[in-house]
Design a protein around this motif. Structure first.
Motif, PDB file in Angstrom:
ATOM      1  N   CYS A   1       8.984  63.624  34.423  1.00 33.54           N
ATOM      2  CA  CYS A   1      10.231  62.983  34.826  1.00 33.54           C
ATOM      3  C   CYS A   1      10.359  61.676  34.062  1.00 33.54           C
ATOM      4  O   CYS A   1       9.494  60.809  34.167  1.00 33.54           O
ATOM      5  CB  CYS A   1      10.237  62.721  36.329  1.00 33.54           C
TER       6      CYS A   1
ATOM      7  N   ILE B   1      -0.093  63.753  41.131  1.00 23.77           N
ATOM      8  CA  ILE B   1       1.032  62.952  40.656  1.00 23.77           C
ATOM      9  C   ILE B   1       0.474  61.717  39.952  1.00 23.77           C
ATOM     10  O   ILE B   1      -0.541  61.152  40.366  1.00 23.77           O
ATOM     11  CB  ILE B   1       1.977  62.552  41.817  1.00 23.77           C
TER      12      ILE B   1
ATOM     13  N   TYR C   1      12.129  71.641  41.175  1.00 18.65           N
ATOM     14  CA  TYR C   1      11.408  70.387  41.380  1.00 18.65           C
ATOM     15  C   TYR C   1      12.235  69.216  40.846  1.00 18.65           C
ATOM     16  O   TYR C   1      12.774  69.280  39.738  1.00 18.65           O
ATOM     17  CB  TYR C   1      10.051  70.436  40.683  1.00 18.65           C
ATOM     18  N   TYR C   2      12.299  68.180  41.663  1.00 18.69           N
ATOM     19  CA  TYR C   2      13.061  66.978  41.335  1.00 18.69           C
ATOM     20  C   TYR C   2      12.169  65.756  41.486  1.00 18.69           C
ATOM     21  O   TYR C   2      11.239  65.746  42.300  1.00 18.69           O
ATOM     22  CB  TYR C   2      14.234  66.801  42.290  1.00 18.69           C
ATOM     23  N   CYS C   3      12.498  64.708  40.758  1.00 23.91           N
ATOM     24  CA  CYS C   3      11.849  63.424  41.019  1.00 23.91           C
ATOM     25  C   CYS C   3      12.905  62.444  41.530  1.00 23.91           C
ATOM     26  O   CYS C   3      14.101  62.577  41.249  1.00 23.91           O
ATOM     27  CB  CYS C   3      11.144  62.875  39.780  1.00 23.91           C
TER      28      CYS C   3
ATOM     29  N   TRP D   1       7.828  63.440  43.856  1.00 20.04           N
ATOM     30  CA  TRP D   1       8.304  64.737  43.395  1.00 20.04           C
ATOM     31  C   TRP D   1       8.711  65.547  44.625  1.00 20.04           C
ATOM     32  O   TRP D   1       7.966  65.616  45.610  1.00 20.04           O
ATOM     33  CB  TRP D   1       7.203  65.483  42.639  1.00 20.04           C
TER      34      TRP D   1
ATOM     35  N   GLU E   1      14.184  65.643  34.664  1.00 22.24           N
ATOM     36  CA  GLU E   1      12.965  66.413  34.871  1.00 22.24           C
ATOM     37  C   GLU E   1      12.846  67.516  33.823  1.00 22.24           C
ATOM     38  O   GLU E   1      13.852  68.077  33.385  1.00 22.24           O
ATOM     39  CB  GLU E   1      12.963  67.060  36.261  1.00 22.24           C
TER      40      GLU E   1
ATOM     41  N   LEU F   1       3.740  65.441  37.240  1.00 22.39           N
ATOM     42  CA  LEU F   1       3.171  66.237  38.323  1.00 22.39           C
ATOM     43  C   LEU F   1       2.363  67.360  37.681  1.00 22.39           C
ATOM     44  O   LEU F   1       2.935  68.293  37.108  1.00 22.39           O
ATOM     45  CB  LEU F   1       4.251  66.809  39.240  1.00 22.39           C
TER      46      LEU F   1
ATOM     47  N   ARG G   1      10.554  69.265  46.124  1.00 17.86           N
ATOM     48  CA  ARG G   1      10.694  70.688  45.810  1.00 17.86           C
ATOM     49  C   ARG G   1      11.734  71.297  46.749  1.00 17.86           C
ATOM     50  O   ARG G   1      11.726  71.055  47.954  1.00 17.86           O
ATOM     51  CB  ARG G   1       9.355  71.414  45.981  1.00 17.86           C
TER      52      ARG G   1
END
Length: 114
Positions: A22, A69, A93-95, A36, A6, A80, A38
């Motif tokens: 990502c 998204i 934030y992660y995917c 996504w 990310e 995102l 959080r």
């Protein structure tokens, strides 16, 4: 092992915008639904946006109308777009897939100041 990376986070003022990116190490089309997530300070990680392989989308109520998204399968990339940011959007934030099946990446920090 699938690797997800990310980027795009940073500091922004309330009302500002940010685009997160990502990139996956493998063909994301086979992943199916992507999301996504959080993680706000002191809170559990939550799914804020998801997109199916057919590009149908769903959003958490807290971000609906402000976040978008999208995915480009040919580039193994998920985006995102975040608009009208609020301090409560602050977090890492992660995917990942939805439900999450890959190892979590480092994430990207977004900090929204008032």
């Amino acid at each position: 092992q699938v690797h997800l990376e990310e980027s795009g986070g940073g500091s922004v003022q309330t009302g500002g915008s940010r685009t997160l990116v990502c990139v996956a190490s493998e063909d994301i089309f086979s992943f199916g639904t992507l999301g996504w997530y959080r993680q706000a300070p002191g809170k559990q990680r939550e799914l804020v946006a998801r997109i199916t392989s057919g590009s149908s989308t769903n959003y958490a109520d807290s971000v609906k109308g402000r976040f978008t998204i999208s995915r480009v399968n040919a580039k193994n990339t998920v985006y995102l777009q975040m608009n009208s940011l609020k301090p409560e959007d602050t977090g890492v934030y992660y995917c990942n897939t939805d439900p999450p099946r890959a190892s979590w990446g480092q994430g990207t920090q977004v900090t929204v100041s008032s």
